[in-house]
Design an enzyme around this catalytic site. Structure first.
Site, PDB file in Angstrom:
ATOM      1  N   HIS A  92     -17.758  20.488 -29.797  1.00  0.00           N
ATOM      2  CA  HIS A  92     -16.604  20.682 -28.904  1.00  0.00           C
ATOM      3  C   HIS A  92     -15.310  20.424 -29.698  1.00  0.00           C
ATOM      4  O   HIS A  92     -14.350  19.892 -29.153  1.00  0.00           O
ATOM      5  CB  HIS A  92     -16.730  19.743 -27.699  1.00  0.00           C
ATOM      6  CG  HIS A  92     -15.870  20.103 -26.523  1.00  0.00           C
ATOM      7  ND1 HIS A  92     -15.681  21.390 -26.078  1.00  0.00           N
ATOM      8  CD2 HIS A  92     -15.130  19.327 -25.675  1.00  0.00           C
ATOM      9  CE1 HIS A  92     -14.872  21.386 -25.021  1.00  0.00           C
ATOM     10  NE2 HIS A  92     -14.514  20.143 -24.759  1.00  0.00           N
ATOM     11  N   HIS A 130     -10.164  18.348 -30.342  1.00  0.00           N
ATOM     12  CA  HIS A 130      -9.862  18.797 -28.974  1.00  0.00           C
ATOM     13  C   HIS A 130      -8.348  18.842 -28.751  1.00  0.00           C
ATOM     14  O   HIS A 130      -7.827  18.314 -27.755  1.00  0.00           O
ATOM     15  CB  HIS A 130     -10.513  17.843 -27.964  1.00  0.00           C
ATOM     16  CG  HIS A 130     -10.763  18.452 -26.619  1.00  0.00           C
ATOM     17  ND1 HIS A 130      -9.773  18.619 -25.685  1.00  0.00           N
ATOM     18  CD2 HIS A 130     -11.888  18.933 -26.042  1.00  0.00           C
ATOM     19  CE1 HIS A 130     -10.281  19.143 -24.585  1.00  0.00           C
ATOM     20  NE2 HIS A 130     -11.559  19.363 -24.780  1.00  0.00           N
ATOM     21  N   HIS A 154     -17.602  16.429 -17.026  1.00  0.00           N
ATOM     22  CA  HIS A 154     -17.122  15.630 -18.167  1.00  0.00           C
ATOM     23  C   HIS A 154     -17.679  14.219 -18.034  1.00  0.00           C
ATOM     24  O   HIS A 154     -17.573  13.627 -16.942  1.00  0.00           O
ATOM     25  CB  HIS A 154     -15.590  15.591 -18.181  1.00  0.00           C
ATOM     26  CG  HIS A 154     -14.977  16.938 -18.395  1.00  0.00           C
ATOM     27  ND1 HIS A 154     -14.859  17.870 -17.387  1.00  0.00           N
ATOM     28  CD2 HIS A 154     -14.475  17.515 -19.516  1.00  0.00           C
ATOM     29  CE1 HIS A 154     -14.302  18.973 -17.877  1.00  0.00           C
ATOM     30  NE2 HIS A 154     -14.056  18.792 -19.161  1.00  0.00           N
ATOM     31  N   ASP A 159     -18.780  17.566 -21.138  1.00  0.00           N
ATOM     32  CA  ASP A 159     -17.841  17.735 -22.256  1.00  0.00           C
ATOM     33  C   ASP A 159     -17.025  16.468 -22.505  1.00  0.00           C
ATOM     34  O   ASP A 159     -16.865  15.626 -21.616  1.00  0.00           O
ATOM     35  CB  ASP A 159     -16.846  18.870 -21.945  1.00  0.00           C
ATOM     36  CG  ASP A 159     -17.482  20.239 -22.022  1.00  0.00           C
ATOM     37  OD1 ASP A 159     -18.721  20.326 -22.110  1.00  0.00           O
ATOM     38  OD2 ASP A 159     -16.735  21.235 -21.977  1.00  0.00           O
ATOM     39  N   ASP A 160     -16.479  16.410 -23.702  1.00  0.00           N
ATOM     40  CA  ASP A 160     -15.426  15.446 -24.108  1.00  0.00           C
ATOM     41  C   ASP A 160     -15.902  14.050 -24.495  1.00  0.00           C
ATOM     42  O   ASP A 160     -15.084  13.193 -24.821  1.00  0.00           O
ATOM     43  CB  ASP A 160     -14.318  15.309 -23.043  1.00  0.00           C
ATOM     44  CG  ASP A 160     -13.542  16.605 -22.849  1.00  0.00           C
ATOM     45  OD1 ASP A 160     -13.900  17.603 -23.500  1.00  0.00           O
ATOM     46  OD2 ASP A 160     -12.606  16.620 -22.039  1.00  0.00           O
TER      47      ASP A 160
HETATM   48 ZN   LIG Z   1     -13.066  19.546 -23.383  1.00  0.00          ZN
END
Ligand SMILES: [Zn+2]
Length: 257
Positions: A125, A129, A220, A75-76
């Site tokens: 995502h 965020h 991540h 993620d991210d």
């Molecule tokens: Zn995230």
């Protein structure tokens, strides 16, 4: 089924019944306060544990698996260090899923394209965020999802169908928004806590004993620390005969429209 849509009518009916009984002095008003407390507790618990599918259906592992496949997810990103993750995954011939943030894609379009070119899956995502994601209303969540989809669509002829909510938060706004945008919510069964734990060994120790077929692992692609843990995890997977596939392959879902 223990879900938000069933819990609310049940608590509401009990509340009305309790209020009537309390008005006539049959029971104490404290029983009504207790119901409110239960409602708050369940809502909080349902919002933060993505595996409960309390508000919306969440895919978080494959129950009937093939005995060898699991899904590593990141993620991210994209971030500059995503390139090192891609190099490592390539060395091990592993496929993964990257839940990208729209504004990161905007910053690093070439890294985003490389993820796709190397056979990994892209998921949504959100655009920003934002830390207040859990407090956005339905329209704001729709906006976050659509902007990220548009960012992806600008660079590749794809519209993602897989969505991972920031912080794993689900609530009634998220549930209504994904119904509207037709995204599938993807959770995880193993949370590495790699952005919280500073000690590499502790991250490894959280993930390693739980590795098995059907699991979805949350990492991540944002730090050297995670990169080093990933190398050890890939070695361990190799020794156990486990392979990483994309989350859509694992779950037999369509990643794109
Ligand atoms: Zn995230």
């Amino acid at each position: 089924m223990f879900k938000h849509k069933y819990v609310i009518p049940v608590l509401l009916s009990l509340g009305i019944l309790g209020a009537i009984l309390a008005i006539f002095g049959v029971i104490s008003w404290w029983w009504c306060f207790l119901l409110v407390f239960i409602w708050i507790a369940l809502t909080t618990w349902g919002s933060f544990d993505i595996r409960k599918s309390y508000f919306v259906q969440v895919f978080y592992k494959r129950k009937y698996h093939d005995g060898i496949s699991l899904a590593l997810t990141f993620d991210d990103g994209p971030t500059p260090i995503t390139n090192d993750f891609l190099d490592l995954l390539k060395t091990y011939n592993a496929k993964a899923t990257f839940f990208c943030i729209g504004k990161q894609i905007d910053k690093y379009p070439d890294i985003f394209k490389r993820i796709l070119a190397e056979g990994h899956t892209i998921g949504n995502h959100t655009m920003n965020h934002t830390k207040t994601f859990g407090f956005l209303n339905e329209n704001q969540v729709i906006q976050e999802l659509s902007s990220c989809d548009a960012e992806i669509h600008d660079l590749a002829p794809l519209i993602p169908r897989l969505f991972r909510p920031p912080f794993g938060v689900t609530n009634p706004s998220v549930a209504k928004a994904v119904k509207h945008t037709k995204h599938q919510v993807i959770g995880w069964s193993i949370r590495s806590l790699d952005t919280i734990l500073k000690d590499e060994q502790k991250i490894y120790d959280r993930v390693a004993p739980r590795l098995g077929a059907g699991e979805i692992v949350l990492f991540h692609d944002t730090s050297e620390r995670t990169l080093r843990v990933l190398k050890r995890i890939l070695d361990l997977m190799e020794s156990k005969g486990l392979i990483s596939v994309t989350v859509d392959d694992l779950l037999n879902l369509n990643a794109y429209e």
